[in-house]
Design a protein around this motif. Structure first.
Motif, short mmCIF file in Angstrom:
data_model
loop_
_atom_site.label_atom_id
_atom_site.label_comp_id
_atom_site.label_asym_id
_atom_site.label_seq_id
_atom_site.Cartn_x
_atom_site.Cartn_y
_atom_site.Cartn_z
N UNK A 69 0.72 -1.35 0.03
CA UNK A 69 -0.15 -0.09 0.10
C UNK A 69 0.96 1.51 -0.33
N UNK A 70 2.16 1.14 0.19
CA UNK A 70 2.87 2.49 0.65
C UNK A 70 3.97 2.06 -0.22
N UNK A 71 4.37 1.63 -1.34
CA UNK A 71 4.58 1.22 -2.93
C UNK A 71 4.61 2.80 -3.46
N UNK A 72 5.25 3.50 -4.23
CA UNK A 72 5.23 4.38 -5.04
C UNK A 72 5.20 4.04 -6.28
N UNK A 73 5.50 2.53 -7.03
CA UNK A 73 5.61 2.30 -8.34
C UNK A 73 6.36 3.06 -9.23
N UNK A 74 7.67 3.45 -8.47
CA UNK A 74 7.99 4.34 -9.64
C UNK A 74 9.35 3.12 -9.82
#
Length: 206
Positions: free
Chosen positions: A92-97
């Motif tokens: 949930x805290x992942x930024x996916x960058x």
């Protein structure tokens, strides 16, 4: 009941169990959809390693401790809950960058995936209780208990591998879309919610 009949009957029962979505399904889909092929296969083999361990331990009578000892069951249960919640919150805290290619090429990707899959399976005490309750019913009278139990467990493992192959192929369809950071963040959020949901469900279960 002959061994051949037992194998086919057990295959039908665990086949339905394999098709039912769970936290391992969510992790496999998410990892594969992000293009981390080696890590995804690590998750798949980790999950099946956990299944093999649960089944073998059940055939040896070890997992009966989970049903005989409330303390043992609760310890495994709460450790599993903690792990699922930690994994879900992390997603949930992942930024996916980060790029999928760089993660897939990172050293230890397969090992990390295997560890994640194995922990997700082994820290779910309901799998152990399932084997304690179901496995003995399919072992033919007079058959070597341990050998027959392991053989039945291998049927579950094979079915799990086949279904996971289908999941990996399906996830590849989403790979192009998930190259965008916004799409990857959405994927992480959805997977995180699913994993946290299974953790909460395990916590609330009787």
């Amino acid at each position: 009941m002959e061994m051949t009949t037992a194998l086919w009957s057990f295959a039908l029962v665990v086949g339905l169990l394999t098709l039912a979505p769970g936290p391992d399904t969510a992790v496999i889909l998410r990892t594969s959809a992000l293009g981390r092929r080696s890590e995804a296969w690590g998750v798949v083999l980790g999950v099946q390693t956990g299944t093999l361990i649960w089944g073998t331990a059940s055939a040896a009578g070890v997992t009966a401790l989970l049903t005989a000892s409330q303390v043992a069951y609760q310890v495994v249960r709460w450790v599993g809950i903690g792990y699922l919640l930690w994994l879900g919150v992390k997603l949930l805290r992942s930024r996916g960058e980060e790029t999928a290619a760089s993660e897939d090429a990172a050293a230890g990707g397969f090992v990390q995936g295997w560890r994640r899959g194995a922990f997700t399976n082994l820290l779910n005490p309901k799998v152990g209780v399932f084997y304690v309750a179901v496995l003995p019913q399919f072992i033919p009278a007079g058959a070597p208990h341990f050998a027959a139990g392991v053989a039945l467990t291998c049927v579950h493992v094979v079915e799990g591998l086949l279904w996971s192959t289908v999941l990996l192929a399906f996830a590849q369809v989403l790979r192009g879309w998930l190259r965008r950071p916004a799409a990857r963040r959405l994927m992480d959020r959805v997977t995180g919610v699913v994993v946290v949901g299974f953790g909460v469900k395990l916590a609330l279960a009787d």
